[in-house]
Design a protein around this motif. Sequence first.
Motif, short mmCIF file in Angstrom:
data_model
loop_
_atom_site.label_atom_id
_atom_site.label_comp_id
_atom_site.label_asym_id
_atom_site.label_seq_id
_atom_site.Cartn_x
_atom_site.Cartn_y
_atom_site.Cartn_z
N SER A 91 5.55 -9.47 49.26
CA SER A 91 6.49 -9.17 48.17
C SER A 91 6.71 -7.68 47.97
CB SER A 91 5.99 -9.80 46.87
OG SER A 91 4.77 -9.20 46.46
N GLN B 68 20.92 -10.94 52.00
CA GLN B 68 21.08 -10.06 50.84
C GLN B 68 22.52 -9.61 50.68
OE1 GLN B 68 18.27 -6.94 51.72
NE2 GLN B 68 16.49 -8.12 51.00
N TYR C 204 15.88 -13.02 46.40
CA TYR C 204 14.72 -13.07 47.30
C TYR C 204 14.28 -14.52 47.54
CZ TYR C 204 9.91 -12.40 48.96
OH TYR C 204 8.74 -12.45 49.68
#
Length: 228
Positions: free
Chosen positions: A49, A133, A139
């Motif tokens: 992450s 994206q 995400y």
Amino acid sequence: MLGLDLTFLNWDVLSKFVLGGLRFSVQLTVVATLGGILLGTVLALMRLSGNKVLALPATIYVNGMRSIPLVMVILWFFLLVPSWVYGYLPGGMNNRAEYSAYITFIAFEAAYFSEIMRAGIQSIPRGQVFAGQALGMTYAQNMRLVVLPQAFRNMLPVLLTQTIILFQDTSLVYAIGAYDMLKGFTTAGKIYGRPEEAYLLAAVVYFAICYGLSWSVKRLQAKIAIVR
């Protein structure tokens, strides 16, 4: 070797002592695999992450679990968890060893599945992530719709290989008295006074199952490679 007598292990003995243990070994393998992949995926996403608050605990957990022998984790969980906890579960203390095995294997295998998942996710070209994206995906959407489906396909042979290793490791539950396949062979060998034959046949059965599964994984890997 000339004194071995393998005739005592007939179908009646196998069905009475071994099949129940085999059933538990298979159940433990399936549950630990599914739970380990689920938890391992979460840990992998936490490590990838880029957020230190998420990545640091996941890294400590994965590296810690991978540095400790499985049998020690099994014993720690079995001995340190208070007995009253099992009172809230079906079967209570009668199934304490089985519940401990399920939870321990999920927690332990998640560390290994996490590394497999992380490697699979990183194997996806970054260009696809950037394309998602650019389309406005979040995400979570990018991972769910673009990255993870491809990563799972890349990782499938490795995940199945780890599952085979997991099945072999189920024999370690003897340390807490759970009745797995090895325990079944051991019990039959003690009752009939043939422990050597029982352990020999147990090794043959483990070999046959694991070799058959390994051969299937190789065939699957070859098919996936051809499709690519």
